[in-house]
Motif scaffolding. Structure first.
Motif, PDB file in Angstrom:
ATOM      1  N   LYS A 210      19.560 -40.988  12.008  1.00 39.17           N
ATOM      2  CA  LYS A 210      18.535 -41.540  12.921  1.00 39.17           C
ATOM      3  C   LYS A 210      17.565 -42.409  12.129  1.00 39.17           C
ATOM      4  O   LYS A 210      16.359 -42.161  12.089  1.00 39.17           O
ATOM      5  N   ALA A 211      18.113 -43.417  11.485  1.00 37.24           N
ATOM      6  CA  ALA A 211      17.330 -44.241  10.566  1.00 37.24           C
ATOM      7  C   ALA A 211      17.628 -45.720  10.782  1.00 37.24           C
ATOM      8  O   ALA A 211      18.489 -46.096  11.591  1.00 37.24           O
ATOM      9  N   HIS A 212      16.870 -46.560  10.080  1.00 35.73           N
ATOM     10  CA  HIS A 212      17.213 -47.978   9.938  1.00 35.73           C
ATOM     11  C   HIS A 212      17.413 -48.206   8.446  1.00 35.73           C
ATOM     12  O   HIS A 212      16.522 -48.710   7.764  1.00 35.73           O
ATOM     13  N   ALA A 213      18.555 -47.785   7.954  1.00 39.35           N
ATOM     14  CA  ALA A 213      18.786 -47.771   6.512  1.00 39.35           C
ATOM     15  C   ALA A 213      18.894 -49.183   5.945  1.00 39.35           C
ATOM     16  O   ALA A 213      19.458 -50.085   6.570  1.00 39.35           O
ATOM     17  N   GLY A 214      18.338 -49.359   4.773  1.00 40.75           N
ATOM     18  CA  GLY A 214      18.502 -50.598   4.020  1.00 40.75           C
ATOM     19  C   GLY A 214      19.060 -50.268   2.656  1.00 40.75           C
ATOM     20  O   GLY A 214      19.072 -49.111   2.242  1.00 40.75           O
ATOM     21  N   VAL A 215      19.535 -51.281   1.964  1.00 43.97           N
ATOM     22  CA  VAL A 215      20.108 -51.099   0.632  1.00 43.97           C
ATOM     23  C   VAL A 215      19.098 -51.546  -0.413  1.00 43.97           C
ATOM     24  O   VAL A 215      18.495 -52.613  -0.291  1.00 43.97           O
TER      25      VAL A 215
ATOM     26  N   VAL B 215      23.120 -47.983  -6.136  1.00 38.27           N
ATOM     27  CA  VAL B 215      22.724 -48.236  -4.755  1.00 38.27           C
ATOM     28  C   VAL B 215      21.824 -47.105  -4.270  1.00 38.27           C
ATOM     29  O   VAL B 215      22.137 -45.933  -4.481  1.00 38.27           O
ATOM     30  N   ARG B 216      20.714 -47.466  -3.646  1.00 40.65           N
ATOM     31  CA  ARG B 216      19.880 -46.501  -2.932  1.00 40.65           C
ATOM     32  C   ARG B 216      19.770 -46.938  -1.488  1.00 40.65           C
ATOM     33  O   ARG B 216      19.728 -48.134  -1.211  1.00 40.65           O
TER      34      ARG B 216
END
Lengths: 220, 220
Positions: A210-215, B215-216
């Motif tokens: 439930k996220a807006h993941a970024g790298v 990567v994170r």
């Protein structure tokens, strides 16, 4: 990080700028002080999108945007990618063209990468736009975060891929005008497929957490 | 992050554990208190690698490692991937098998992703090991950092992919025993190709920035 070129004042055109990804990028570049042109097949819809963004953004047909902008971002649906670019070969000649299209399919199990004959959307753009300087970038930006007025900073490294060093440097600099974002060189165009396709994984990650993941890349 | 299962005490076997990636992982799991078995085609070379790691690691032939370990990591060269796994179908049946192989080619322009008939190394493993629980993970770990005694913490999210929730949860927990590392669910096995292939981009990034990039993922 290396010294990157000055990009302030450059006019940014966004083909397919009425979609969420394009509109989100348009909003952030306009907020950073860039003249922004939103392109669409329909000039009226382009103007509507520009009005919703404000900050001096203007709307026009894709061809007019391609002709006027200094740097052109391609944010059209994958479905019309090749045809749209083929029709814009001439106005895009000599320009930096930034492809941010993710060729993805969706089914009950979520998103997955579509095979692309040329290898990737970016390589397809390069095959069509032989006189342009094609760069791949902005694949993993979250439209939701870019469009959210409550989000001041976007916590993300934008991977910038291409075979033209001056062009990738310029796009890295452009990415870095968005607060929180860092433009990072990500390899040659032949390695664009996996960066585009990784968006499918980010969609799975967003669903699970439930996220807006970024790298982010560590150690650079 | 969700609650992950307890993995302490599980014996970790590493096929192809004499290579840098396998040896680096073996070292970190041994340091974390796991019984570690290093596998190789040659038992003598396996024992040498185990001796260089210490912390109770043992060496044996791949087949013996596959039979004895609770969780088996596949770190063999891509070149022998299919043949090695085909020969180990029986001892690997019922076990969690973690594929961390990156099918890459190299030329003057650097690394690039190789096409894989099954889609990815992990899907090839799943196609061969129909009675095992195949998970893909540990693609982006830097062998240099894992093997460096001066590095206490490795700043990295390990993407864990698979279609068996209990298996991916277990491997996430296993990744997280390495200080600094977080095991993150990364999608279904059908989206493993781009995670494997992204290693080519990390190699380009490392070359450009003289780094050991990891990567994170943000916002999770």
């Amino acid at each position: 990080m290396t010294d990157l070129p000055e990009v302030s004042g450059l006019t940014i055109g966004i083909l397919g700028g009425t979609g969420d990804q394009g509109k989100g990028l348009a909003r952030r570049f306009a907020l950073a002080g860039h003249p922004v042109l939103i392109g669409s097949r329909d000039a009226g819809r382009a103007q509507e999108a520009a009005d919703s963004i404000g900050n001096g953004a203007r709307g026009a047909e894709n061809a007019a945007v391609a002709a006027e902008a200094d740097i052109v971002i391609v944010a059209v649906p994958w479905d019309g990618h090749k045809a749209t670019l083929s029709a814009l070969r001439e106005p895009l000649a000599g320009k930096i063209v930034v492809d941010c299209v993710n060729p993805l399919g969706f089914d009950k199990q979520g998103a997955y990468a579509l095979p692309v004959e040329e290898g990737s959307a970016a390589q397809q753009a390069a095959a069509v736009l032989t006189d342009s300087r094609v760069v791949a970038a902005f694949h993993h930006v979250s439209a939701v975060l870019l469009l959210d007025p409550a989000v001041d900073k976007v916590d993300l490294d934008v991977l910038v891929l291409g075979d033209d060093r001056e062009a990738t440097d310029t796009v890295q600099a452009l990415a870095s005008v968005i607060p929180g974002v860092r433009g990072v060189y990500g390899g040659r165009l032949r390695n664009a497929h996996q960066v585009e396709a990784l968006t499918a994984n980010l969609i799975s990650i967003n669903r699970r957490y439930k996220a807006h993941a970024g790298v982010r890349l560590t150690d650079i």
